[in-house]
Design a protein around this motif. Structure first.
Motif, PDB file in Angstrom:
ATOM      1  N   LEU A   1       0.822  -1.212   0.000  1.00 52.38           N
ATOM      2  CA  LEU A   1       0.000   0.000   0.000  1.00 52.38           C
ATOM      3  C   LEU A   1       0.866   1.277   0.000  1.00 52.38           C
ATOM      4  O   LEU A   1       0.672   2.164  -0.831  1.00 52.38           O
ATOM      5  CB  LEU A   1      -0.937   0.001   1.209  1.00 52.38           C
ATOM      6  CG  LEU A   1      -2.067  -1.030   1.195  1.00 52.38           C
ATOM      7  CD1 LEU A   1      -2.896  -0.935   2.465  1.00 52.38           C
ATOM      8  CD2 LEU A   1      -2.957  -0.833  -0.026  1.00 52.38           C
ATOM      9  N   ILE A   2       1.816   1.346   0.919  1.00 48.61           N
ATOM     10  CA  ILE A   2       2.638   2.559   1.007  1.00 48.61           C
ATOM     11  C   ILE A   2       3.601   2.637  -0.170  1.00 48.61           C
ATOM     12  O   ILE A   2       3.868   3.729  -0.703  1.00 48.61           O
ATOM     13  CB  ILE A   2       3.408   2.599   2.346  1.00 48.61           C
ATOM     14  CG1 ILE A   2       2.447   2.439   3.526  1.00 48.61           C
ATOM     15  CG2 ILE A   2       4.167   3.917   2.476  1.00 48.61           C
ATOM     16  CD1 ILE A   2       1.358   3.483   3.594  1.00 48.61           C
ATOM     17  N   GLY A   3       4.106   1.481  -0.627  1.00 49.79           N
ATOM     18  CA  GLY A   3       4.996   1.472  -1.783  1.00 49.79           C
ATOM     19  C   GLY A   3       4.302   2.003  -3.029  1.00 49.79           C
ATOM     20  O   GLY A   3       4.846   2.839  -3.757  1.00 49.79           O
ATOM     21  N   LEU A   4       3.072   1.530  -3.288  1.00 51.03           N
ATOM     22  CA  LEU A   4       2.318   2.024  -4.438  1.00 51.03           C
ATOM     23  C   LEU A   4       2.006   3.513  -4.298  1.00 51.03           C
ATOM     24  O   LEU A   4       2.043   4.256  -5.283  1.00 51.03           O
ATOM     25  CB  LEU A   4       1.020   1.220  -4.586  1.00 51.03           C
ATOM     26  CG  LEU A   4       1.153  -0.196  -5.154  1.00 51.03           C
ATOM     27  CD1 LEU A   4      -0.185  -0.920  -5.115  1.00 51.03           C
ATOM     28  CD2 LEU A   4       1.686  -0.140  -6.589  1.00 51.03           C
ATOM     29  N   ALA A   5       1.690   3.932  -3.079  1.00 56.11           N
ATOM     30  CA  ALA A   5       1.402   5.352  -2.855  1.00 56.11           C
ATOM     31  C   ALA A   5       2.605   6.226  -3.217  1.00 56.11           C
ATOM     32  O   ALA A   5       2.458   7.297  -3.815  1.00 56.11           O
ATOM     33  CB  ALA A   5       1.002   5.580  -1.393  1.00 56.11           C
ATOM     34  N   PHE A   6       3.797   5.747  -2.902  1.00 56.50           N
ATOM     35  CA  PHE A   6       5.001   6.527  -3.221  1.00 56.50           C
ATOM     36  C   PHE A   6       5.308   6.499  -4.719  1.00 56.50           C
ATOM     37  O   PHE A   6       5.665   7.522  -5.303  1.00 56.50           O
ATOM     38  CB  PHE A   6       6.193   6.019  -2.410  1.00 56.50           C
ATOM     39  CG  PHE A   6       6.373   6.772  -1.129  1.00 56.50           C
ATOM     40  CD1 PHE A   6       7.306   7.801  -1.026  1.00 56.50           C
ATOM     41  CD2 PHE A   6       5.589   6.480  -0.024  1.00 56.50           C
ATOM     42  CE1 PHE A   6       7.456   8.500   0.151  1.00 56.50           C
ATOM     43  CE2 PHE A   6       5.734   7.178   1.155  1.00 56.50           C
ATOM     44  CZ  PHE A   6       6.675   8.198   1.242  1.00 56.50           C
ATOM     45  N   TYR A   7       5.160   5.332  -5.327  1.00 58.60           N
ATOM     46  CA  TYR A   7       5.442   5.257  -6.761  1.00 58.60           C
ATOM     47  C   TYR A   7       4.430   6.067  -7.585  1.00 58.60           C
ATOM     48  O   TYR A   7       4.789   6.696  -8.582  1.00 58.60           O
ATOM     49  CB  TYR A   7       5.419   3.797  -7.221  1.00 58.60           C
ATOM     50  CG  TYR A   7       6.739   3.092  -7.045  1.00 58.60           C
ATOM     51  CD1 TYR A   7       7.907   3.597  -7.620  1.00 58.60           C
ATOM     52  CD2 TYR A   7       6.829   1.905  -6.321  1.00 58.60           C
ATOM     53  CE1 TYR A   7       9.116   2.935  -7.472  1.00 58.60           C
ATOM     54  CE2 TYR A   7       8.039   1.244  -6.165  1.00 58.60           C
ATOM     55  CZ  TYR A   7       9.178   1.765  -6.742  1.00 58.60           C
ATOM     56  OH  TYR A   7      10.391   1.126  -6.590  1.00 58.60           O
ATOM     57  N   LEU A   8       3.160   6.069  -7.159  1.00 60.16           N
ATOM     58  CA  LEU A   8       2.107   6.682  -7.972  1.00 60.16           C
ATOM     59  C   LEU A   8       1.815   8.140  -7.617  1.00 60.16           C
ATOM     60  O   LEU A   8       1.496   8.943  -8.505  1.00 60.16           O
ATOM     61  CB  LEU A   8       0.812   5.864  -7.837  1.00 60.16           C
ATOM     62  CG  LEU A   8       0.878   4.412  -8.326  1.00 60.16           C
ATOM     63  CD1 LEU A   8      -0.425   3.691  -8.038  1.00 60.16           C
ATOM     64  CD2 LEU A   8       1.193   4.365  -9.814  1.00 60.16           C
ATOM     65  N   PHE A   9       1.911   8.504  -6.322  1.00 57.82           N
ATOM     66  CA  PHE A   9       1.449   9.836  -5.913  1.00 57.82           C
ATOM     67  C   PHE A   9       2.500  10.663  -5.155  1.00 57.82           C
ATOM     68  O   PHE A   9       2.766  11.806  -5.510  1.00 57.82           O
ATOM     69  CB  PHE A   9       0.201   9.712  -5.012  1.00 57.82           C
ATOM     70  CG  PHE A   9      -0.884   8.856  -5.600  1.00 57.82           C
ATOM     71  CD1 PHE A   9      -1.592   9.268  -6.725  1.00 57.82           C
ATOM     72  CD2 PHE A   9      -1.180   7.628  -5.043  1.00 57.82           C
ATOM     73  CE1 PHE A   9      -2.591   8.479  -7.264  1.00 57.82           C
ATOM     74  CE2 PHE A   9      -2.174   6.817  -5.578  1.00 57.82           C
ATOM     75  CZ  PHE A   9      -2.879   7.245  -6.698  1.00 57.82           C
TER      76      PHE A   9
END
Length: 352
Positions: free
Chosen positions: A138-146
């Motif tokens: 969840l946090i990894g995707l948040a950093f990559y995407l937003f």
């Protein structure tokens, strides 16, 4: 969220990060001593491999910082997600700012996941399966995407500003760092300055670290010099003995050696420490002194950039602190006379 709790988590992360920076910085400094400025391209040599060891350690600075903060918030389940997100922040150039934000997001997400009411058969899988996978994803995707891109831009702005400082601006920044280091001598303000300098060190900006080190060395050394010059005329027997410990403590960058003096006479000692440290740190920044190692005092001076200028600034700051104390401190004789005069006045009080 309590400010003191945030600071506690940050300092925990920094305490884990510092050994990584020390190991990497010293290895890289040793490599440059034996291999010269271009050791990084001298492939196949021993200094080159030493430099590679140091460079490998520096890759883990942000991951260890992030893991340390996450561990402080969420305990053991936070370590692996912290390492993963720290590496992601390094990879996308979000740096220490991204690492800190990721750590707090991870920590509180993991604490929320711990409270989920799962069947007993699944609870054993929480720390080894659900928590690391869900939180990292969840946090990894948040950093990559937003989150990653705006943080990386902010990081670049800060680093470019630091690198663009010249002349008076460098002196002012160094002066602020030094004054903070000398104000509460190891307290919250001192630690805030250390946190900023360590963050800059993680991003390979080495000037503030030298300013931090000298800002912490000046107060105990300045006090020791003041006691050496004034002796028992301005200091009692206990203070004279305490000053002997200030010399090795100051040389080892242990600012807390000045605390007994600041506690007994804060109105004189703190201004003297702040001014001496501010001047020394300002000069270090102005003269482009750099340190790849965040601690060590006199022992790391030989591997600094422009070490002679560091020693000159240390001497100047120490003399300034000692001079201010010499001017401000009253003699013990005057103190005794004042006390005797007060006792005589008290004896003349009329009692009805």
């Amino acid at each position: 969220m309590n400010v003191h709790i945030i600071k506690k988590h940050l300092l925990t992360g920094v305490s884990y990060m510092i050994p990584v920076v020390v190991a990497g910085g010293i290895c890289m400094a040793i490599a440059k001593i034996f291999g010269g400025a271009y050791v990084g391209v001298a492939k196949g040599t021993i200094p080159y491999f030493i430099n590679q060891v140091g460079a490998a350690a520096m890759i883990f600075v942000v991951p260890v910082l992030t893991a340390g903060i996450t561990y402080s918030i969420a305990e053991r389940p936070g370590i692996i997600p912290g390492i993963i997100l720290g590496y992601i922040c390094t990879d996308i150039k979000a740096g220490f700012l991204g690492g800190i934000l990721a750590a707090f997001l991870l920590g509180y997400l993991i604490n929320a996941l711990k409270k989920l009411n799962l069947p007993r058969a699944l609870k054993g899988l929480m720390p080894i399966l659900f928590i690391p996978v869900i939180s990292s994803l969840l946090i990894g995707l948040a950093f990559y995407l937003f989150l990653g891109t705006p943080i990386a831009i902010l990081q670049d702005v800060i680093l470019n500003w630091m690198k663009s400082l010249q002349g008076g601006s460098k002196f002012i920044l160094g002066g602020i760092i030094g004054a903070m280091m000398g104000f509460d001598l190891g307290g919250p303000i001192n630690k805030t300055a250390c946190l900023f300098c360590n963050a800059m060190l993680a991003e390979k900006v080495y000037g503030p670290t030298a300013a931090k080190i000298i800002g912490g060395m000046v107060p105990p050394l300045g006090i020791a010099l003041s006691v050496l010059v004034s002796g028992k005329r301005k200091y009692n027997k206990g203070e004279v003995e305490s000053a002997k410990a200030c010399i090795p403590l100051g040389l080892c960058f242990i600012t807390e050696g000045a605390l007994p003096f600041a506690a007994s006479d804060p109105l004189r000692v703190i201004p003297a420490s702040c001014i001496g440290s501010a001047v020394a740190s300002g000069l270090v920044m102005l003269w482009n002194v750099t340190s790849t190692v965040p601690h060590g005092g006199l022992f790391v001076v030989p591997i600094m950039g422009h070490p002679i200028y560091f020693l000159l600034a240390l001497l100047i700051g120490t003399i300034i602190t000692a001079t201010i104390l010499y001017i401000l401190k009253p003699s013990i004789k005057e103190n005794i006379e004042e006390t005797e005069d007060e006792s005589e006045l008290n004896s003349l009080d009329i009692k009805f």
